[in-house]
Design an enzyme around this catalytic site. Structure first.
Site, mmCIF file in Angstrom:
data_model
loop_
_atom_site.group_PDB
_atom_site.id
_atom_site.type_symbol
_atom_site.label_atom_id
_atom_site.label_comp_id
_atom_site.label_asym_id
_atom_site.label_seq_id
_atom_site.Cartn_x
_atom_site.Cartn_y
_atom_site.Cartn_z
ATOM 1 N NE ARG A 1 38.191 32.612 43.919
ATOM 2 C CZ ARG A 1 37.058 32.987 43.368
ATOM 3 N NH1 ARG A 1 36.152 32.107 43.019
ATOM 4 N NH2 ARG A 1 36.806 34.267 43.138
ATOM 5 C CG HIS B 1 33.110 41.319 48.199
ATOM 6 N ND1 HIS B 1 33.638 42.059 47.164
ATOM 7 C CD2 HIS B 1 32.048 40.657 47.675
ATOM 8 C CE1 HIS B 1 32.924 41.846 46.063
ATOM 9 N NE2 HIS B 1 31.969 41.004 46.344
ATOM 10 N N GLY C 1 32.282 33.983 38.380
ATOM 11 C CA GLY C 1 32.732 34.087 39.767
ATOM 12 C C GLY C 1 33.598 32.914 40.186
ATOM 13 C CB SER D 1 38.835 32.624 39.925
ATOM 14 O OG SER D 1 39.973 33.367 40.073
ATOM 15 C CG ASP E 1 40.241 35.314 42.713
ATOM 16 O OD1 ASP E 1 39.745 34.903 43.772
ATOM 17 O OD2 ASP E 1 39.678 36.145 41.982
ATOM 18 C CG ASN F 1 34.066 41.464 32.759
ATOM 19 O OD1 ASN F 1 34.920 41.865 33.545
ATOM 20 N ND2 ASN F 1 34.367 40.961 31.592
ATOM 21 C CE LYS F 2 37.458 40.243 40.007
ATOM 22 N NZ LYS F 2 37.991 39.144 40.800
#
Length: 458
Positions: A43, A50, A143, A145, A190, A233-234
């Site tokens: 997406r 945030h 970013g 998803s 997401d 990398n989240k």
């Protein structure tokens, strides 16, 4: 409809070269043919960064890039995972003993999150084993998803292989919760768009309860995604989870100052709804209650009237124990102003005034400035890319996704699209050899795509 379960679509594989190729690779890998295929899209978030984990509505659309998994339920209680990309290693495990390693966010752990979420939801004592071959077209750590799409696709695969059904909303909620097994405190945007998306429309996604409303994007403009080629990398970084915690602490200080039961308050949205005031009024309250200088842990304890020990054991999560300062004013200011921009964006899309594109572009620019200055989730490359996009004719441009790398999304007049792509390519990608190597799928126009579904051979 959002309430339905994801549909199973019969397809002629000869008309679907990607599915046909995946089937052939599956046969050579496992020696038999897949029984079905599941797809979940990535997406792009047009605005509302945030704020989902703070309880606020966001405005994403699904993109054409996706995760596709070919599946054959197995007689054994083993899940075998393989990937068409040879840099992702094969993995197998017993379905009765799912271990998810938080310290190394490897690709198979995201699959295991979706698998475990469905197993736990139904209390499956005897889950079906599976052979799975995965193919992904979403650039990783961009970013867009890719990891949540993988969790969603795995959830859908497990659901179908075990002969169960759930609505799209239930699936989105389970996959949101189960992605937390890997340590990401995400808010649900997401997973929701991955299941609820429909072709041709973006969605306003609201939480508690989860619901999605169509947002018709204005004609005359195209959304373009540009990858900064900086990977973020989240799950492997503490930036993201620190922001979640700063928002939680801001919630508690704002609640306490207004005489609310601060111990029960977790999200900035809770404060607004308890006080029954507008987002604009919340911004005024932030100015009155919080100071722009960072807060120390000691000062937070003093404001709340608790001990440091209590702060660490009751409020801060495990991976926050050694963070010493917190920016509460900036984070709360970003969240409340961004939540207002989302609603304004939706309103402009539905009213479609003559200058709609200019108004939407302005909101996107403001969103980027707030992400950069108040939320501090941008990076020099993203800022440069946004500037380049605006310089070459984008009406609005901003970072999208968690930030600290990844992609920008820009709104470009459709009649200027080709020159825009050519100029951005030259200015950002061709000045840098490393970026040039990946530019082919780093810059592309996108249309709102459809949500997750299952394909079966007709």
């Amino acid at each position: 409809m959002a309430g339905d379960s994801p549909s199973a679509v019969p397809v002629q594989l000869v008309e679907q070269p990607r599915l046909q190729k995946l089937k052939e690779m599956f046969i050579s890998k496992f020696g038999s043919a897949p029984k079905f295929y599941a797809r979940a899209p990535g997406r792009v978030n047009l605005i509302g960064e945030h704020i989902d984990y703070c309880g606020y509505a966001v405005l994403p659309m699904a993109i054409e890039q996706d995760i596709l998994i070919a599946v054959e339920p197995a007689q054994t209680q083993v899940v075998q995972l393989a990937n068409t990309n040879s840099s992702y290693l094969d993995f197998s495990t017993s379905v009765n003993n799912i271990q998810i390693n938080k310290t190394k966010p490897q690709w198979h752990n995201y699959f295991l999150c979706g698998l475990k979420g469905i197993q736990e939801h139904f209390g499956l004592n005897n889950p079906t084993g599976m052979n799975c071959l995965l193919d992904g077209t979403i650039p990783p750590s961009s970013g867009l998803s890719s990891s949540s799409a993988l969790v969603c696709c795995a959830g859908l695969v497990t659901l179908r292989a075990n002969g169960k059904t759930l609505s799209k909303v239930e699936l989105a909620e389970i996959c949101t919760k189960s992605e937390r097994y890997i340590g990401t405190e995400g808010g649900g945007m997401d997973q929701s768009i991955s299941f609820l998306a429909e072709e041709g429309t973006a969605k306003l996604i609201e939480f508690s309860p989860l619901r999605a409303t169509d947002v018709r994007l204005p004609s005359g403009a195209t959304f373009v995604i540009a990858n900064s080629c900086v990977e973020m990398n989240k799950a492997a970084t503490s930036h993201y989870n620190i922001r979640v915690m700063e928002c939680r602490l801001a919630t508690k200080l704002l609640s306490k100052s207004k005489g609310l039961e601060w111990r029960k308050m977790l999200r900035l949205h809770d404060v607004q709804s308890k006080l029954g005031v507008s987002l604009e009024e919340m911004l005024t309250i932030v100015e009155e209650v919080l100071h722009p200088e960072p807060y120390s842990a000691e000062e937070i304890c003093k404001c709340l009237g608790i001990s440091l020990e209590e702060l660490h054991s009751q409020i801060l999560s495990q991976n926050m124990q050694d963070v010493s300062t917190f920016k509460l004013y900036q984070r709360a200011k970003h969240v409340y102003s961004e939540a207002a921009r989302v609603l304004e964006f939706q309103k402009i899309c539905s009213e479609a005034p003559a200058n709609a594109l200019q108004l939407l572009g302005e909101l996107m620019k403001q969103s980027h400035i707030s992400c950069r200055e108040m939320y501090e989730c941008s990076c020099p490359e993203l800022d440069r890319l946004v500037d380049i996009c605006l310089q070459f004719g984008a009406i609005g441009s901003r970072l999208t996704g968690a930030g600290w790398g990844g992609c920008t999304v820009s709104m470009v007049p459709t009649d200027k699209l080709n020159t825009f792509l050519k100029n951005v390519k030259k200015a950002y990608y061709q000045t840098d050899g490393q970026r040039l190597a990946v530019e082919n799928n780093s810059l592309f126009a996108t249309k709102p795509g459809r949500g997750a579904l299952v394909f079966v051979e007709a």
